[in-house]
Design a protein around this motif. Structure first.
Motif, PDB file in Angstrom:
ATOM      1  N   MET A 143       0.853  -1.183   0.000  1.00 20.66           N
ATOM      2  CA  MET A 143       0.000   0.000   0.000  1.00 20.66           C
ATOM      3  C   MET A 143       0.890   1.236   0.000  1.00 20.66           C
ATOM      4  SD  MET A 143      -2.880   1.378   2.729  1.00 20.66           S
ATOM      5  CE  MET A 143      -1.687   2.017   3.920  1.00 20.66           C
ATOM      6  N   TRP A 144       0.654   2.131  -0.947  1.00 20.90           N
ATOM      7  CA  TRP A 144       1.434   3.362  -1.123  1.00 20.90           C
ATOM      8  C   TRP A 144       0.461   4.526  -0.964  1.00 20.90           C
ATOM      9  CZ3 TRP A 144       1.953   7.638  -4.396  1.00 20.90           C
ATOM     10  CH2 TRP A 144       3.240   8.177  -4.587  1.00 20.90           C
ATOM     11  N   MET A 145       0.525   5.226   0.181  1.00 19.66           N
ATOM     12  CA  MET A 145      -0.468   6.253   0.489  1.00 19.66           C
ATOM     13  C   MET A 145       0.190   7.609   0.719  1.00 19.66           C
ATOM     14  SD  MET A 145      -3.252   6.534   3.621  1.00 19.66           S
ATOM     15  CE  MET A 145      -4.283   5.179   3.030  1.00 19.66           C
ATOM     16  N   PRO A 146      -0.143   8.615  -0.091  1.00 23.82           N
ATOM     17  CA  PRO A 146       0.335   9.963   0.188  1.00 23.82           C
ATOM     18  C   PRO A 146      -0.376  10.561   1.393  1.00 23.82           C
ATOM     19  CG  PRO A 146      -1.113   9.979  -1.706  1.00 23.82           C
ATOM     20  CD  PRO A 146      -0.925   8.542  -1.341  1.00 23.82           C
ATOM     21  N   LEU A 147       0.394  11.259   2.206  1.00 21.03           N
ATOM     22  CA  LEU A 147      -0.140  11.940   3.379  1.00 21.03           C
ATOM     23  C   LEU A 147      -0.443  13.403   3.092  1.00 21.03           C
ATOM     24  CD1 LEU A 147       2.343  10.451   5.997  1.00 21.03           C
ATOM     25  CD2 LEU A 147       0.089   9.569   5.335  1.00 21.03           C
ATOM     26  N   VAL A 148      -0.072  13.843   1.895  1.00 20.76           N
ATOM     27  CA  VAL A 148      -0.367  15.193   1.407  1.00 20.76           C
ATOM     28  C   VAL A 148      -0.938  15.051   0.006  1.00 20.76           C
ATOM     29  CG1 VAL A 148       1.450  16.309   2.773  1.00 20.76           C
ATOM     30  CG2 VAL A 148       1.976  15.485   0.462  1.00 20.76           C
ATOM     31  N   ASP A 149      -1.669  16.053  -0.462  1.00 22.66           N
ATOM     32  CA  ASP A 149      -2.155  16.024  -1.833  1.00 22.66           C
ATOM     33  C   ASP A 149      -0.974  16.047  -2.794  1.00 22.66           C
ATOM     34  OD1 ASP A 149      -4.692  16.132  -0.765  1.00 22.66           O
ATOM     35  OD2 ASP A 149      -5.019  18.258  -1.248  1.00 22.66           O
ATOM     36  N   LEU A 150      -1.037  15.187  -3.817  1.00 24.87           N
ATOM     37  CA  LEU A 150       0.059  15.101  -4.783  1.00 24.87           C
ATOM     38  C   LEU A 150      -0.385  15.669  -6.127  1.00 24.87           C
ATOM     39  CD1 LEU A 150       1.654  11.556  -4.302  1.00 24.87           C
ATOM     40  CD2 LEU A 150       2.156  13.694  -3.100  1.00 24.87           C
ATOM     41  N   ALA A 151       0.267  16.742  -6.527  1.00 24.10           N
ATOM     42  CA  ALA A 151       0.079  17.240  -7.885  1.00 24.10           C
ATOM     43  C   ALA A 151       0.915  16.378  -8.838  1.00 24.10           C
ATOM     44  CB  ALA A 151       0.510  18.706  -7.972  1.00 24.10           C
ATOM     45  N   ASP A 153       3.405  16.987 -10.546  1.00 24.31           N
ATOM     46  CA  ASP A 153       4.852  17.233 -10.570  1.00 24.31           C
ATOM     47  C   ASP A 153       5.549  16.849  -9.268  1.00 24.31           C
ATOM     48  OD1 ASP A 153       3.860  19.211  -8.921  1.00 24.31           O
ATOM     49  OD2 ASP A 153       4.935  20.868  -9.895  1.00 24.31           O
ATOM     50  N   MET A 154       4.861  16.086  -8.398  1.00 27.25           N
ATOM     51  CA  MET A 154       5.419  15.819  -7.071  1.00 27.25           C
ATOM     52  C   MET A 154       6.011  14.421  -6.893  1.00 27.25           C
ATOM     53  SD  MET A 154       2.801  17.826  -4.504  1.00 27.25           S
ATOM     54  CE  MET A 154       3.612  17.212  -3.023  1.00 27.25           C
ATOM     55  N   PRO A 198      -2.732  13.115 -10.431  1.00 23.03           N
ATOM     56  CA  PRO A 198      -2.798  13.696  -9.081  1.00 23.03           C
ATOM     57  C   PRO A 198      -3.484  12.732  -8.127  1.00 23.03           C
ATOM     58  CG  PRO A 198      -3.573  15.250 -10.742  1.00 23.03           C
ATOM     59  CD  PRO A 198      -3.465  13.926 -11.428  1.00 23.03           C
ATOM     60  N   MET A 199      -3.116  12.797  -6.867  1.00 26.18           N
ATOM     61  CA  MET A 199      -3.753  11.997  -5.821  1.00 26.18           C
ATOM     62  C   MET A 199      -4.059  12.897  -4.644  1.00 26.18           C
ATOM     63  SD  MET A 199      -1.444   8.479  -5.861  1.00 26.18           S
ATOM     64  CE  MET A 199      -2.545   7.586  -4.745  1.00 26.18           C
ATOM     65  N   GLN A 200      -5.128  12.578  -3.954  1.00 26.35           N
ATOM     66  CA  GLN A 200      -5.467  13.273  -2.723  1.00 26.35           C
ATOM     67  C   GLN A 200      -4.847  12.535  -1.547  1.00 26.35           C
ATOM     68  OE1 GLN A 200      -7.377  16.245  -2.753  1.00 26.35           O
ATOM     69  NE2 GLN A 200      -6.916  15.969  -4.932  1.00 26.35           N
ATOM     70  N   VAL A 223       7.542  18.708  -0.042  1.00 27.59           N
ATOM     71  CA  VAL A 223       7.976  17.331   0.194  1.00 27.59           C
ATOM     72  C   VAL A 223       6.831  16.373  -0.143  1.00 27.59           C
ATOM     73  CG1 VAL A 223       8.762  15.655   1.908  1.00 27.59           C
ATOM     74  CG2 VAL A 223       9.586  18.022   2.008  1.00 27.59           C
ATOM     75  N   ARG A 224       7.139  15.346  -0.929  1.00 31.07           N
ATOM     76  CA  ARG A 224       6.165  14.291  -1.198  1.00 31.07           C
ATOM     77  C   ARG A 224       6.208  13.316  -0.030  1.00 31.07           C
ATOM     78  NH1 ARG A 224       7.484   9.182  -4.690  1.00 31.07           N
ATOM     79  NH2 ARG A 224       8.186   8.663  -2.576  1.00 31.07           N
TER      80      ARG A 224
END
Length: 281
Positions: A143-151, A153-154, A198-200, A223-224
Protein backbone atom coordinates in the motif's frame (compact mmCIF):
# COMPACT_ATOMS: atom_id res chain seq x y z
CA UNK A 1 -4.26 8.02 28.73
CA UNK A 2 -1.94 7.55 25.74
CA UNK A 3 -1.40 10.68 23.69
CA UNK A 4 -2.43 8.54 20.71
CA UNK A 5 -5.76 7.43 22.20
CA UNK A 6 -7.79 9.86 20.12
CA UNK A 7 -6.23 8.97 16.77
CA UNK A 8 -8.85 7.69 14.30
CA UNK A 9 -9.27 3.92 14.66
CA UNK A 10 -9.05 3.05 10.92
CA UNK A 11 -10.97 -0.11 11.77
CA UNK A 12 -14.07 0.31 9.61
CA UNK A 13 -14.25 -1.77 6.46
CA UNK A 14 -13.52 -0.18 3.08
CA UNK A 15 -16.16 -0.64 0.38
CA UNK A 16 -13.94 -2.42 -2.13
CA UNK A 17 -15.58 -2.68 -5.54
CA UNK A 18 -15.28 -6.19 -7.06
CA UNK A 19 -14.14 -4.46 -10.26
CA UNK A 20 -11.11 -3.13 -8.37
CA UNK A 21 -10.24 -6.65 -7.22
CA UNK A 22 -10.51 -7.89 -10.80
CA UNK A 23 -8.40 -5.00 -12.08
CA UNK A 24 -5.74 -5.73 -9.47
CA UNK A 25 -5.64 -9.39 -10.53
CA UNK A 26 -5.32 -8.45 -14.19
CA UNK A 27 -2.92 -5.52 -13.97
CA UNK A 28 -1.01 -6.18 -10.73
CA UNK A 29 -1.93 -2.78 -9.31
CA UNK A 30 -4.95 -0.67 -8.48
CA UNK A 31 -5.63 2.85 -7.28
CA UNK A 32 -8.32 3.43 -4.65
CA UNK A 33 -9.78 6.76 -3.55
CA UNK A 34 -10.24 7.86 0.08
CA UNK A 35 -8.80 4.75 1.71
CA UNK A 36 -8.27 7.15 4.60
CA UNK A 37 -10.69 10.07 4.80
CA UNK A 38 -9.83 13.79 4.85
CA UNK A 39 -10.55 13.80 8.59
CA UNK A 40 -8.36 10.78 9.29
CA UNK A 41 -5.21 11.70 7.37
CA UNK A 42 -4.02 14.91 9.13
CA UNK A 43 -3.52 13.45 12.62
CA UNK A 44 -1.63 10.47 11.18
CA UNK A 45 0.39 12.74 8.94
CA UNK A 46 1.56 14.62 12.03
CA UNK A 47 2.49 11.37 13.78
CA UNK A 48 4.24 9.74 10.81
CA UNK A 49 6.13 12.80 9.60
CA UNK A 50 7.26 13.54 13.15
CA UNK A 51 8.52 9.98 13.64
CA UNK A 52 10.21 10.06 10.24
CA UNK A 53 12.07 13.25 11.09
CA UNK A 54 13.21 11.87 14.44
CA UNK A 55 14.45 8.59 13.04
CA UNK A 56 15.86 9.57 9.66
CA UNK A 57 19.61 9.04 9.37
CA UNK A 58 19.93 10.97 6.09
CA UNK A 59 21.88 14.21 6.52
CA UNK A 60 23.63 14.56 3.13
CA UNK A 61 22.55 17.24 0.67
CA UNK A 62 20.88 15.89 -2.46
CA UNK A 63 23.87 16.57 -4.68
CA UNK A 64 26.06 14.24 -2.62
CA UNK A 65 23.73 11.22 -2.89
CA UNK A 66 23.56 8.42 -5.46
CA UNK A 67 20.46 7.65 -7.52
CA UNK A 68 18.85 5.63 -4.72
CA UNK A 69 19.53 8.36 -2.17
CA UNK A 70 18.15 11.09 -4.41
CA UNK A 71 14.95 9.12 -5.05
CA UNK A 72 13.62 9.44 -1.50
CA UNK A 73 14.46 9.59 2.17
CA UNK A 74 13.56 6.11 3.42
CA UNK A 75 12.74 5.40 7.06
CA UNK A 76 11.74 1.81 7.84
CA UNK A 77 9.91 -0.05 10.59
CA UNK A 78 8.56 3.12 12.16
CA UNK A 79 5.75 1.06 13.69
CA UNK A 80 8.32 -0.37 16.09
CA UNK A 81 9.33 3.00 17.53
CA UNK A 82 6.08 4.97 17.64
CA UNK A 83 2.69 3.77 18.91
CA UNK A 84 0.83 6.19 16.68
CA UNK A 85 2.55 4.86 13.58
CA UNK A 86 1.79 1.35 14.83
CA UNK A 87 -1.94 2.16 14.86
CA UNK A 88 -1.69 3.21 11.21
CA UNK A 89 0.47 0.32 10.03
CA UNK A 90 -1.62 -2.39 11.74
CA UNK A 91 -4.98 -0.82 10.81
CA UNK A 92 -7.53 -3.51 10.03
CA UNK A 93 -9.05 -1.42 7.21
CA UNK A 94 -5.80 -1.44 5.23
CA UNK A 95 -5.05 -5.08 6.02
CA UNK A 96 -8.58 -6.01 4.98
CA UNK A 97 -8.07 -4.40 1.58
CA UNK A 98 -4.74 -6.20 1.16
CA UNK A 99 -6.28 -9.56 2.03
CA UNK A 100 -9.20 -9.11 -0.34
CA UNK A 101 -6.96 -8.05 -3.19
CA UNK A 102 -4.76 -11.10 -2.66
CA UNK A 103 -7.75 -13.39 -2.18
CA UNK A 104 -6.60 -14.64 1.22
CA UNK A 105 -8.22 -14.64 4.65
CA UNK A 106 -5.38 -12.99 6.56
CA UNK A 107 -2.19 -11.12 5.87
CA UNK A 108 0.88 -10.49 7.95
CA UNK A 109 2.94 -7.36 8.12
CA UNK A 110 6.21 -7.61 6.22
CA UNK A 111 7.38 -4.10 7.03
CA UNK A 112 6.61 -0.40 6.63
CA UNK A 113 8.50 2.44 4.98
CA UNK A 114 8.08 6.19 5.00
CA UNK A 115 9.22 7.42 1.58
CA UNK A 116 9.67 11.19 1.58
CA UNK A 117 10.80 12.67 -1.74
CA UNK A 118 12.26 16.11 -1.14
CA UNK A 119 11.83 19.07 -3.49
CA UNK A 120 14.31 18.43 -6.29
CA UNK A 121 14.40 14.73 -5.42
CA UNK A 122 15.19 12.52 -8.38
CA UNK A 123 13.15 9.79 -10.05
CA UNK A 124 12.77 6.38 -8.47
CA UNK A 125 13.95 4.00 -11.22
CA UNK A 126 11.92 1.11 -12.54
CA UNK A 127 12.13 -1.88 -10.19
CA UNK A 128 10.35 -4.93 -8.79
CA UNK A 129 10.06 -5.06 -5.00
CA UNK A 130 10.13 -8.86 -4.79
CA UNK A 131 13.73 -8.94 -6.04
CA UNK A 132 14.66 -7.76 -2.54
CA UNK A 133 12.55 -10.21 -0.55
CA UNK A 134 13.48 -13.81 0.45
CA UNK A 135 9.87 -15.03 0.41
CA UNK A 136 8.45 -18.21 -1.13
CA UNK A 137 5.19 -16.57 -2.20
CA UNK A 138 3.93 -14.25 -4.92
CA UNK A 139 1.19 -13.08 -2.57
CA UNK A 140 2.61 -9.76 -1.42
CA UNK A 141 1.09 -6.34 -1.79
CA UNK A 142 2.30 -2.83 -1.00
CA UNK A 143 0.00 0.00 0.00
CA UNK A 144 1.43 3.36 -1.12
CA UNK A 145 -0.47 6.25 0.49
CA UNK A 146 0.34 9.96 0.19
CA UNK A 147 -0.14 11.94 3.38
CA UNK A 148 -0.37 15.19 1.41
CA UNK A 149 -2.15 16.02 -1.83
CA UNK A 150 0.06 15.10 -4.78
CA UNK A 151 0.08 17.24 -7.88
CA UNK A 152 1.40 15.71 -11.11
CA UNK A 153 4.85 17.23 -10.57
CA UNK A 154 5.42 15.82 -7.07
CA UNK A 155 6.75 12.35 -7.85
CA UNK A 156 3.73 10.19 -8.52
CA UNK A 157 3.80 6.47 -9.30
CA UNK A 158 3.74 4.64 -12.62
CA UNK A 159 3.11 0.94 -13.16
CA UNK A 160 3.79 -1.48 -16.01
CA UNK A 161 0.43 -3.23 -16.20
CA UNK A 162 0.56 -7.03 -16.27
CA UNK A 163 4.28 -7.19 -15.57
CA UNK A 164 3.67 -9.19 -12.37
CA UNK A 165 2.76 -12.24 -14.44
CA UNK A 166 6.32 -12.55 -15.73
CA UNK A 167 7.73 -12.75 -12.20
CA UNK A 168 11.40 -11.76 -12.00
CA UNK A 169 12.29 -9.79 -15.11
CA UNK A 170 15.86 -9.07 -14.00
CA UNK A 171 17.86 -9.28 -10.79
CA UNK A 172 18.20 -5.53 -10.52
CA UNK A 173 17.48 -3.25 -7.58
CA UNK A 174 16.79 0.47 -7.69
CA UNK A 175 19.58 1.87 -9.87
CA UNK A 176 20.40 3.66 -13.12
CA UNK A 177 21.07 0.24 -14.64
CA UNK A 178 17.58 -0.92 -13.72
CA UNK A 179 15.97 2.19 -15.21
CA UNK A 180 17.81 1.68 -18.51
CA UNK A 181 17.16 -2.05 -18.64
CA UNK A 182 13.45 -1.93 -17.84
CA UNK A 183 12.75 1.15 -19.98
CA UNK A 184 14.18 -0.78 -22.94
CA UNK A 185 12.15 -3.86 -22.04
CA UNK A 186 8.92 -1.83 -21.94
CA UNK A 187 9.41 -0.41 -25.42
CA UNK A 188 7.59 -3.36 -27.00
CA UNK A 189 4.32 -2.19 -25.40
CA UNK A 190 3.22 -5.53 -23.98
CA UNK A 191 3.00 -3.97 -20.51
CA UNK A 192 1.28 -0.59 -20.88
CA UNK A 193 2.66 2.09 -18.58
CA UNK A 194 0.18 4.09 -16.54
CA UNK A 195 0.23 7.88 -16.59
CA UNK A 196 1.03 9.89 -13.48
CA UNK A 197 -2.14 11.35 -12.01
CA UNK A 198 -2.80 13.70 -9.08
CA UNK A 199 -3.75 12.00 -5.82
CA UNK A 200 -5.47 13.27 -2.72
CA UNK A 201 -4.06 12.62 0.72
CA UNK A 202 -5.56 9.30 1.83
CA UNK A 203 -5.89 7.87 -1.67
CA UNK A 204 -3.69 4.80 -2.14
CA UNK A 205 -2.24 2.54 -4.74
CA UNK A 206 -1.77 -1.18 -4.11
CA UNK A 207 0.68 -3.23 -6.16
CA UNK A 208 2.03 -6.76 -6.18
CA UNK A 209 5.66 -7.45 -5.39
CA UNK A 210 6.53 -8.42 -8.97
CA UNK A 211 4.71 -5.45 -10.54
CA UNK A 212 7.26 -3.24 -12.26
CA UNK A 213 6.90 0.36 -11.10
CA UNK A 214 8.68 3.67 -10.73
CA UNK A 215 8.09 7.20 -9.44
CA UNK A 216 8.73 10.50 -11.14
CA UNK A 217 11.01 13.23 -9.72
CA UNK A 218 9.63 15.84 -7.37
CA UNK A 219 9.71 19.09 -9.33
CA UNK A 220 7.61 20.96 -6.79
CA UNK A 221 8.61 22.96 -3.72
CA UNK A 222 6.75 20.55 -1.41
CA UNK A 223 7.98 17.33 0.19
CA UNK A 224 6.16 14.29 -1.20
CA UNK A 225 5.18 12.56 2.04
CA UNK A 226 4.19 8.95 1.44
CA UNK A 227 3.71 6.07 3.86
CA UNK A 228 3.88 2.50 2.65
CA UNK A 229 2.89 -0.78 4.26
CA UNK A 230 3.96 -4.13 2.78
CA UNK A 231 1.80 -7.18 3.47
CA UNK A 232 2.41 -10.89 2.88
CA UNK A 233 -0.21 -13.64 2.85
CA UNK A 234 -0.45 -15.56 6.10
CA UNK A 235 1.14 -18.98 5.63
CA UNK A 236 4.00 -17.76 3.44
CA UNK A 237 7.42 -19.13 4.26
CA UNK A 238 10.97 -17.86 4.14
CA UNK A 239 12.78 -18.73 0.92
CA UNK A 240 16.40 -19.77 0.61
CA UNK A 241 18.40 -16.54 0.18
CA UNK A 242 19.52 -16.28 -3.45
CA UNK A 243 21.06 -12.82 -3.48
CA UNK A 244 23.56 -11.18 -1.10
CA UNK A 245 20.99 -8.65 0.09
CA UNK A 246 18.50 -11.36 1.07
CA UNK A 247 20.50 -12.05 4.23
CA UNK A 248 20.13 -8.48 5.47
CA UNK A 249 16.43 -8.47 4.48
CA UNK A 250 15.93 -11.63 6.52
CA UNK A 251 17.68 -10.14 9.55
CA UNK A 252 15.80 -6.84 9.30
CA UNK A 253 12.23 -8.01 8.68
CA UNK A 254 12.13 -11.64 9.86
CA UNK A 255 14.70 -11.91 12.67
CA UNK A 256 15.39 -15.40 13.96
CA UNK A 257 13.80 -17.13 10.97
CA UNK A 258 15.42 -19.31 8.35
CA UNK A 259 14.50 -20.98 5.05
CA UNK A 260 11.27 -22.93 5.33
CA UNK A 261 10.04 -21.14 8.47
CA UNK A 262 6.62 -19.45 8.37
CA UNK A 263 6.84 -15.67 8.04
CA UNK A 264 5.71 -15.18 11.63
CA UNK A 265 8.46 -13.48 13.62
CA UNK A 266 7.74 -10.84 16.24
CA UNK A 267 8.01 -8.29 13.40
CA UNK A 268 5.34 -10.03 11.29
CA UNK A 269 2.10 -9.81 13.29
CA UNK A 270 -1.01 -11.45 11.92
CA UNK A 271 -3.42 -8.72 10.86
CA UNK A 272 -7.02 -9.85 11.21
CA UNK A 273 -10.43 -8.22 11.28
CA UNK A 274 -9.96 -7.32 14.94
CA UNK A 275 -6.94 -5.28 16.05
CA UNK A 276 -6.96 -7.07 19.41
CA UNK A 277 -6.38 -10.36 17.58
CA UNK A 278 -3.19 -9.18 15.86
CA UNK A 279 -0.46 -11.50 17.06
CA UNK A 280 2.82 -13.17 16.22
CA UNK A 281 3.41 -16.88 16.56
Amino acid sequence: MSRYAELPALDSAFALDPAAVESFARHGHVRLSAVATPDEVPPYRDVISGAARRHSAETRPLEERDTYGKAFVQIENLWRVDQGVERFVTARRFAGIAARLLGVQHVRLYHDQALFKEPGGGPTPWHQDSVYWPLDTEDTVTMWMPLVDLAEDMGGMQFASGSHREKELATLGISDEAETHFARLLQDGRHPVTAVQPMQAGDATFHRGWTLHRAQPNRSATVREVMTVIYVADGARVAEPREPWHHSELASWMPGLGPGDPVASALNPLLTGDRSAARSD
